[in-house]
Design an enzyme around this catalytic site. Structure first.
Site, PDB file in Angstrom:
ATOM      1  N   GLU A 128      42.092  40.500  36.361  1.00 62.60           N
ATOM      2  CA  GLU A 128      41.614  40.722  37.856  1.00 62.60           C
ATOM      3  C   GLU A 128      41.369  39.427  38.564  1.00 62.60           C
ATOM      4  O   GLU A 128      41.627  39.281  39.830  1.00 62.60           O
ATOM      5  CB  GLU A 128      40.170  41.026  37.448  1.00 62.60           C
ATOM      6  CG  GLU A 128      39.814  42.393  36.750  1.00 62.60           C
ATOM      7  CD  GLU A 128      40.329  43.437  37.805  1.00 62.60           C
ATOM      8  OE1 GLU A 128      41.490  43.731  37.762  1.00 62.60           O
ATOM      9  OE2 GLU A 128      39.482  44.173  38.234  1.00 62.60           O
ATOM     10  N   THR A 181      41.021  43.978  50.709  1.00 61.53           N
ATOM     11  CA  THR A 181      39.814  43.531  49.971  1.00 61.53           C
ATOM     12  C   THR A 181      39.438  42.377  50.792  1.00 61.53           C
ATOM     13  O   THR A 181      37.962  42.159  50.749  1.00 61.53           O
ATOM     14  CB  THR A 181      40.044  43.123  48.534  1.00 61.53           C
ATOM     15  OG1 THR A 181      40.567  44.015  47.531  1.00 61.53           O
ATOM     16  CG2 THR A 181      38.775  42.518  47.750  1.00 61.53           C
TER      17      THR A 181
END
Lengths: 306, 306
Positions: A128, A181
């Protein structure tokens, strides 16, 4: 065992009031991966089908997550990884997390399970970190552990698995737009009112209580986000209409999946979840916006061996 | 039944991360009340022992709470209330809440239970409104319902009772200083950082999960308050030393009870709770500060008929 084939589930993070702490695992939305031992040490990504992602181990989330695990074990053999992507990157349902979770789950299995599934979260988080710059656990934890997961703390890492009520279903609609994002993060405010924060943690408490007591009404009453949804939802076309359609068709609650653009609704029973899917679809069809839609039970086990 | 004698328990509100939403009920700290039917309609406070509180019905929290209930029922008789106070006003363990809760519980019983115990919270809140200007439920809810209570929402009022793990004990020390609620409120900031708020609701989730699973360690790991304790604890003499003494002697966690000045610690088992009481006492004895100290199991039922 020299080879393992896995189902690597999609996940919903930032579950309404549980922003940054609560996620859940989907049951029939996900990628497949094949991981096999090889004589050559290290990790090689040998095949990626369904997405244009880097094959170089250090640039691939599954490679990086796998290497983080391997560093602590250092076996005298290595691994090859094949990835069959179904979860679209940038959809907000944990595409990178599925790959990171699958890699560490598979490698751990082929090593004879030196780690518990919960212990694998720390390694998957490194994937991640590559994907979004932040080693967050709110997608990899539910992808690995299944059900609902609460990331109580990062320092030290403290993750609590909560079993899903047996009839809980999710409907997730993914409008085919790109939502960066960075944009989703930039609309967040760094301070919140104490009043909103209290409402939020009251709802987190209610949601957790509802999950433990299988009280669907309480789950529904608690599925509110006072803080992030009002800021982020304006970035998602038709958000208010989609949410309204979900609630009018029996959803317990509805909100942004991850940092969007996907929108989820939770409901009791498959029939209601399907009805919500129809109503959500009608909203995007009316404005000619391409979309994908998924209906899924909550997955209680996380990554599955196929 | 024409007369009822009650034990009206003290309570701990603002349980660390659960500021404004989570409270618990004590088992052996509380007042007694006698409530009896009378031919004259309305409510008369006929006796108050142990505290200098107003006898006029409209100026007494138990009178006001009782009247709020009576307004909805309007029987052709009335009630007399005797109050035997043990909980000191201003101690931070729900003195006014005990009286409000006792009044509505007793009147409801003498009326033949027209309301559920949970329904009584709304009436008892009117006593709190008289006491502190704010109709809060975080003391009256645990006083009436026992165990732990979560006030998920005020509008509409939504209260969830959570059973206490069976071996959970509280130690509460009350330094004999006056801490005005207005001062305790004035140090609060109206905004908080998003980061702290996320930590707080992660801990609320962990605490609720720990209560449902009787996971004492998780309860302990979750008993942190990122937001209010750092601001309010400076108003309480010796707070850091008391908390440190509690934690060093096995407390799961420790924090401010209500808006102070009492300080609570939670622990597993009576022996640890007693050990903590000794350690807390030693701190205040060393600085010659008068104090009261209580050790109590969590009360699972709330107001009790004696």
């Amino acid at each position: 065992m020299n080879e393992i084939k896995l189902f690597c589930p999609a996940t919903i993070a930032n579950l309404s009031c549980g922003f940054d702490v609560l996620g859940l695992c989907l049951d029939n939305v996900g990628d497949e991966m094949v991981i096999r031992k090889s004589a050559q040490k290290g990790i090689r990504i040998t095949k990626i089908i369904g997405a244009d992602l880097p094959l170089e181990t250090e640039n691939n989330v599954s490679g990086v997550a796998g290497l983080a695990l391997l560093e602590t074990v250092n076996p005298d053999f290595g691994f090859e990884i094949e990835i069959y992507k179904n979860i679209k990157a940038g959809s907000g349902i944990g595409s990178s997390a599925a790959s990171s979770a699958g890699a560490v789950f598979g490698i751990n299995a082929l090593l004879g399970y030196p780690y518990s599934t919960k212990d694998l979260v720390q390694f998957a988080m490194q994937g991640e970190k590559l994907a979004c710059g932040n080693a967050h656990a709110d997608n990899v934890a539910p992808a690995l552990m299944g059900g609902f997961t609460l990331v109580r703390s990062y320092s030290p890492l403290d993750i609590i698995k909560i079993e899903s009520p047996s009839e809980l279903y999710a409907t997730v609609v993914h409008p085919q737009i790109e939502l960066k994002t960075s944009d989703a993060r930039s609309v967040l405010k760094q301070t919140v009112s104490l009043k909103s924060a209290i409402m939020q943690w009251g709802n987190v408490g209610g949601l957790i209580a509802g999950l433990y007591t299988q009280d669907y009404d309480l789950i529904g009453r608690s599925l509110h986000d006072e803080i992030v949804e009002p800021l982020r939802s304006v970035l998602i076309p038709g958000f208010d209409l989609i949410k309204q359609a979900a609630l009018e068709n029996g959803a317990l609650g509805s909100g942004i999946s991850g940092s969007g653009p996907s929108i989820f609704a939770l409901s009791k029973g498959a029939a209601t979840a399907e009805k919500i899917a129809k109503a959500m679809s009608a909203v995007y069809e009316a404005i000619n916006l391409p979309y994908e839609i998924h209906v899924s039970k909550v997955n209680s086990e996380g990554v599955k061996i196929l």
